[in-house]
Scaffold this motif. Sequence first.
Motif, PDB file in Angstrom:
ATOM      1  N   GLU A 680       0.814  -1.214   0.000  1.00 20.91           N
ATOM      2  CA  GLU A 680       0.000   0.000   0.000  1.00 20.91           C
ATOM      3  C   GLU A 680       0.854   1.273   0.000  1.00 20.91           C
ATOM      4  N   ALA A 681       1.946   1.285   0.756  1.00 21.62           N
ATOM      5  CA  ALA A 681       2.787   2.482   0.846  1.00 21.62           C
ATOM      6  C   ALA A 681       3.372   2.842  -0.510  1.00 21.62           C
ATOM      7  N   THR A 682       3.868   1.824  -1.223  1.00 19.65           N
ATOM      8  CA  THR A 682       4.437   2.074  -2.559  1.00 19.65           C
ATOM      9  C   THR A 682       3.360   2.524  -3.529  1.00 19.65           C
ATOM     10  N   TYR A 683       2.196   1.889  -3.438  1.00 19.55           N
ATOM     11  CA  TYR A 683       1.101   2.229  -4.356  1.00 19.55           C
ATOM     12  C   TYR A 683       0.681   3.691  -4.165  1.00 19.55           C
ATOM     13  N   ARG A 684       0.498   4.104  -2.907  1.00 22.61           N
ATOM     14  CA  ARG A 684       0.081   5.487  -2.638  1.00 22.61           C
ATOM     15  C   ARG A 684       1.098   6.481  -3.187  1.00 22.61           C
ATOM     16  N   LYS A 685       2.377   6.182  -2.966  1.00 20.94           N
ATOM     17  CA  LYS A 685       3.425   7.083  -3.443  1.00 20.94           C
ATOM     18  C   LYS A 685       3.473   7.104  -4.966  1.00 20.94           C
ATOM     19  N   THR A 686       3.226   5.970  -5.587  1.00 17.08           N
ATOM     20  CA  THR A 686       3.232   5.882  -7.057  1.00 17.08           C
ATOM     21  C   THR A 686       2.104   6.726  -7.644  1.00 17.08           C
ATOM     22  N   ILE A 687       0.923   6.663  -7.027  1.00 17.42           N
ATOM     23  CA  ILE A 687      -0.199   7.489  -7.491  1.00 17.42           C
ATOM     24  C   ILE A 687       0.156   8.964  -7.330  1.00 17.42           C
ATOM     25  N   SER A 688       0.824   9.321  -6.228  1.00 18.04           N
ATOM     26  CA  SER A 688       1.247  10.697  -6.004  1.00 18.04           C
ATOM     27  C   SER A 688       2.243  11.147  -7.076  1.00 18.04           C
ATOM     28  N   PHE A 689       3.210  10.278  -7.392  1.00 21.19           N
ATOM     29  CA  PHE A 689       4.164  10.596  -8.463  1.00 21.19           C
ATOM     30  C   PHE A 689       3.440  10.779  -9.794  1.00 21.19           C
ATOM     31  N   PHE A 690       2.486   9.874 -10.053  1.00 20.68           N
ATOM     32  CA  PHE A 690       1.752   9.923 -11.320  1.00 20.68           C
ATOM     33  C   PHE A 690       0.989  11.252 -11.418  1.00 20.68           C
ATOM     34  N   GLU A 691       0.385  11.679 -10.316  1.00 25.39           N
ATOM     35  CA  GLU A 691      -0.338  12.954 -10.322  1.00 25.39           C
ATOM     36  C   GLU A 691       0.614  14.114 -10.619  1.00 25.39           C
ATOM     37  N   SER A 692       1.795  14.078 -10.032  1.00 27.42           N
ATOM     38  CA  SER A 692       2.770  15.145 -10.285  1.00 27.42           C
ATOM     39  C   SER A 692       3.189  15.174 -11.744  1.00 27.42           C
ATOM     40  N   ILE A 693       3.417  13.990 -12.311  1.00 26.37           N
ATOM     41  CA  ILE A 693       3.800  13.911 -13.731  1.00 26.37           C
ATOM     42  C   ILE A 693       2.687  14.462 -14.614  1.00 26.37           C
ATOM     43  N   LEU A 694       1.441  14.076 -14.311  1.00 27.38           N
ATOM     44  CA  LEU A 694       0.316  14.565 -15.104  1.00 27.38           C
ATOM     45  C   LEU A 694       0.210  16.087 -15.014  1.00 27.38           C
ATOM     46  N   LYS A 695       0.440  16.645 -13.829  1.00 26.32           N
ATOM     47  CA  LYS A 695       0.392  18.105 -13.680  1.00 26.32           C
ATOM     48  C   LYS A 695       1.454  18.776 -14.542  1.00 26.32           C
ATOM     49  N   LEU A 696       2.665  18.228 -14.513  1.00 24.81           N
ATOM     50  CA  LEU A 696       3.759  18.816 -15.295  1.00 24.81           C
ATOM     51  C   LEU A 696       3.493  18.693 -16.796  1.00 24.81           C
ATOM     52  N   LEU A 697       2.846  17.609 -17.177  1.00 27.61           N
ATOM     53  CA  LEU A 697       2.552  17.396 -18.599  1.00 27.61           C
ATOM     54  C   LEU A 697       1.336  18.186 -19.073  1.00 27.61           C
ATOM     55  N   GLU A 714     -11.437   9.496  -7.425  1.00 27.89           N
ATOM     56  CA  GLU A 714     -12.757  10.124  -7.444  1.00 27.89           C
ATOM     57  C   GLU A 714     -12.573  11.608  -7.151  1.00 27.89           C
ATOM     58  N   ARG A 715     -13.120  12.474  -8.000  1.00 29.18           N
ATOM     59  CA  ARG A 715     -12.928  13.905  -7.807  1.00 29.18           C
ATOM     60  C   ARG A 715     -14.249  14.657  -8.005  1.00 29.18           C
ATOM     61  N   LYS A 716     -14.328  15.810  -7.346  1.00 33.69           N
ATOM     62  CA  LYS A 716     -15.506  16.654  -7.508  1.00 33.69           C
ATOM     63  C   LYS A 716     -15.460  17.331  -8.873  1.00 33.69           C
ATOM     64  N   ASP A 717     -16.610  17.889  -9.262  1.00 33.82           N
ATOM     65  CA  ASP A 717     -16.769  18.480 -10.581  1.00 33.82           C
ATOM     66  C   ASP A 717     -15.735  19.563 -10.878  1.00 33.82           C
ATOM     67  N   ASN A 718     -15.409  20.374  -9.883  1.00 31.62           N
ATOM     68  CA  ASN A 718     -14.468  21.476 -10.089  1.00 31.62           C
ATOM     69  C   ASN A 718     -13.025  21.083  -9.825  1.00 31.62           C
ATOM     70  N   ASP A 719     -12.822  19.862  -9.339  1.00 27.72           N
ATOM     71  CA  ASP A 719     -11.462  19.399  -9.023  1.00 27.72           C
ATOM     72  C   ASP A 719     -10.818  18.868 -10.300  1.00 27.72           C
ATOM     73  N   CYS A 720     -10.376  19.806 -11.145  1.00 32.88           N
ATOM     74  CA  CYS A 720      -9.806  19.451 -12.449  1.00 32.88           C
ATOM     75  C   CYS A 720      -8.313  19.765 -12.453  1.00 32.88           C
ATOM     76  N   ILE A 721      -7.577  19.032 -13.271  1.00 31.57           N
ATOM     77  CA  ILE A 721      -6.126  19.246 -13.329  1.00 31.57           C
ATOM     78  C   ILE A 721      -5.794  20.627 -13.869  1.00 31.57           C
ATOM     79  N   ILE A 722      -6.666  21.193 -14.691  1.00 30.16           N
ATOM     80  CA  ILE A 722      -6.406  22.509 -15.280  1.00 30.16           C
ATOM     81  C   ILE A 722      -6.253  23.587 -14.213  1.00 30.16           C
ATOM     82  N   VAL A 723      -6.899  23.403 -13.051  1.00 29.73           N
ATOM     83  CA  VAL A 723      -6.794  24.384 -11.968  1.00 29.73           C
ATOM     84  C   VAL A 723      -6.122  23.785 -10.731  1.00 29.73           C
ATOM     85  N   SER A 724      -5.469  22.644 -10.902  1.00 31.85           N
ATOM     86  CA  SER A 724      -4.738  22.044  -9.781  1.00 31.85           C
ATOM     87  C   SER A 724      -3.440  22.820  -9.560  1.00 31.85           C
TER      88      SER A 724
END
Length: 882
Positions: A680-697, A714-724
């Motif tokens: 679980e610890a590795t998985y959580r960190k991997t998802i966090s890394f993936f989110e950072s990569i997606l933001k940079l891209l 799962e994200r709310k309607d306004n929780d979009c990467i464009i405004v992350s």
Amino acid sequence: MALSTKYNPAETEGKWYQHWTDKGFFHGKANPAKDPYCIVIPPPNVTGVLHMGHMLNNTIQDVLIRKARMEGKEACWVPGTDHASIATEARVVAMLREKGIKKSSLTRDEFLQYAWEWKDKYGGIILEQLKKLGASCDWERTRFTMEPEYYKAVIRVFVDLYNKGYIYRGMRMINWDCEAKTALSNEEVLYKEEGERSILYSIQYKIKDTDQWMVIATQRPETIMGDVAIAVNPTDERYANLIGKKVLVPFINREIPVIADNYVDKSFGTGCLKVTPAHDVNDYEIGLRHNLPVIDTINDDGTLNEKCELPKFYGKDRFAVRKEIVKDLREAGHLVKEEEFVTRIGRSERTNTVVEPKLSLQWFVKMKEISVRAKDAVANDDIHLHPSKFKNTYAHWMDNVRDWCISRQLWWGHRIPAWYTPDGSFAVAETQEEAFNILKSKNNSLKEEDLRQDPDMLDTWASSWLWPTAVFDGFKDEYFSNGKIDRTKNADLNFFYPTKVLVTAPEILFFWVARMIIAGYEYMDEKPFEDVYLTGIVRDKQGRKMSKSLGNSPDPLELIEKYGADGVRTGMLFSSPAGNDLLFDEKLCEQGRNFANKIWNAFRLVKGWEVSSQAQPEENKIAIEWFDAKLNKTLAELEDHFTKFRMSDALHTLYKLTWDDFCAWYLEIIKPEFGKPIDEATYRKTISFFESILKLLHPFMPFITEELWHELAERKDNDCIIVSAWPKGNSFDTKVIAQSETAFEVITQVRNVRNAKGISPKEKLPLTTTTEATIRQFIPVIKKLANLTTLNFTSEKASNATSFLIGTQEFFIPLEGKVDAAKEREEILKEIEYNEGFLASVMKKLSNEKFVSGAPAHVLEMERKKKADAEAKIQSLKERLG
């Protein structure tokens, strides 16, 4: 529902663009709690459709505005279109021609009705196409340079500059477009870099009352009927005795004087220059100095008129007359010689027709005084040009700036606000009523119906130079007084001006950029933007400029349909260094699409893992520590690239982080055995890394990143990467990065040995080396990815083993019983031969005194390192051979 094995742009692009628009994510407003980040789009012509240059330019702008938005700045990208007077009028005239209607048969108002209908039907196409690209413009702020408020602003500025003494009306030699039948500014005349082939005709003129002749050289024999003198250099002894005599113009026998003028180049042609003030800028200047008459033999449409005195040429095109008169001159014995040469021929930027120098009554802006602050702004780096090589180009233009001809003989555009009385006097005012009041004060008997407005339009650039201020309505009554804009009364202008960066093409550095800077200082007392990013020209892979005639310009929308917007955006930026031309190859878009699929498949891999609460393996801890350092190092590099506007480098940095570091190494290290869960610890960190990569891209690849952002959690309607929030960098351990590079090279070399020796990847191997320090932290990672039984450290060199070097460190893989000794010996001998040859080439350089004394220190150091590495490699190979 299982994700598709391949990313399908068609399913995501329209969906997310509509979502962003509906949520108002593109809209920027004055917000003192945030830092402003504003870009004004170079307004494309209403005649335009998306081409590759637009794709590059607007992708760069979108990357910058999306990053700023994610950084928490109040991002505002103002879109709009330019009325493009010459281009639009040409399109409307062509449309009318197809309907059997001539422009000459219409009144101005009737023509404008057709023009507005055409604009309303076609003028917004390019903006809709930009949405397909993903352009996150603030569409609520869309402007058009001929909308009512903008039109008023343009007229107001004309009147203001006239009242300040900057605008005047005068008879001057101007550039004339015979096809569009309008004047052109100097910047609207283009010259081919390599020049064009032309013919220099040597023609003899008879000297009056003698049997002697004078020979002149000209490119334009069709203008000889407008000749009013023959000029020679006063120091030219060949013609000293002829100065003051008369010569006869061929065919019409007009007597013209021989004059002396220092302008004449004794070495060009025959040293005799025919002077035709109506059809050459330099001849016009000579004419002024010598008080010569002006005989204009060419009509506005490029045909000859009755002033040429040869009825056979009346109404014929100037180039048709050239052919005929050359034939006539040859037959009459006047043509002495014809020789080909290469020269600069000016052509209209809009119609490509050869420009005709013409004496004409036009409106001009005095440029010297009004340009001073704009020149200094770039010279002093208040405004930064990227790349900086254009700074000298800009300075040269500013140093040699000429008065700007701003009147155009068209019907579509901003009409010059000057009204004339029957006696020729005039007044400049914003309305006819104001002009009438000015004129009536001088002539009480004047009636308003006696006035007629100047028929000419303003140069298109005389409206778009106001763009950074006019898009925020800076020239409205409530903000404009005494020739200045009061920014404190206009919330948007006060917040967003100066804008942050202008992205445009170098070829309009003077047309538009310099003039916007001039207008900015004139009306705001401040620069209009902080940085100017100058893109290169998009060329095909053979280096040719893209054009319809060559058939080498792909349809951007077809590319988007084939590769997806993200694929095309990244494809454009893979090879587009600032200011340098981009050699476009469709394979770049394919590479972009493949990159999107790589990201998509990495996501599918991660989301496909089962997660458990098991203990975290040691290699996973190492991988997380390493990738965290790598991510923070990349963030620092990215910031440096963005600061210096190295967009292509920024993308390549992200490409390497994603494809090589994250997918090829990180995910391989942490990937659990088939059928087993991940901790679980590795998985959580991997998802966090993936989110950072997606933001940079995201600024580069907005659609796939938004899609995966919502798939990751799962994200709310306004929780979009464009405004992350844009990832923030932290300090990082350089040692772990250095060790990782050695470790990954070890793994690669072991795999290479397996391939070379035909050893199965599933068969475990032992590995020994001489020192532990360089890879200590990565031992668990090496053992897993290289599939090793053991990794031992010893000062003893292994026997019956194959080896490889990483730097000067040697690694051994015992292969007893696994390889053919004779074949191994043969391969080692080949390697020794190769390395000895390489060493010899390095030694040859280092023994060359000229090279050693002239080479930079870092080059010498590199060559010496090559020498040391080659010697170590040869020594190792010889020991293996033994």
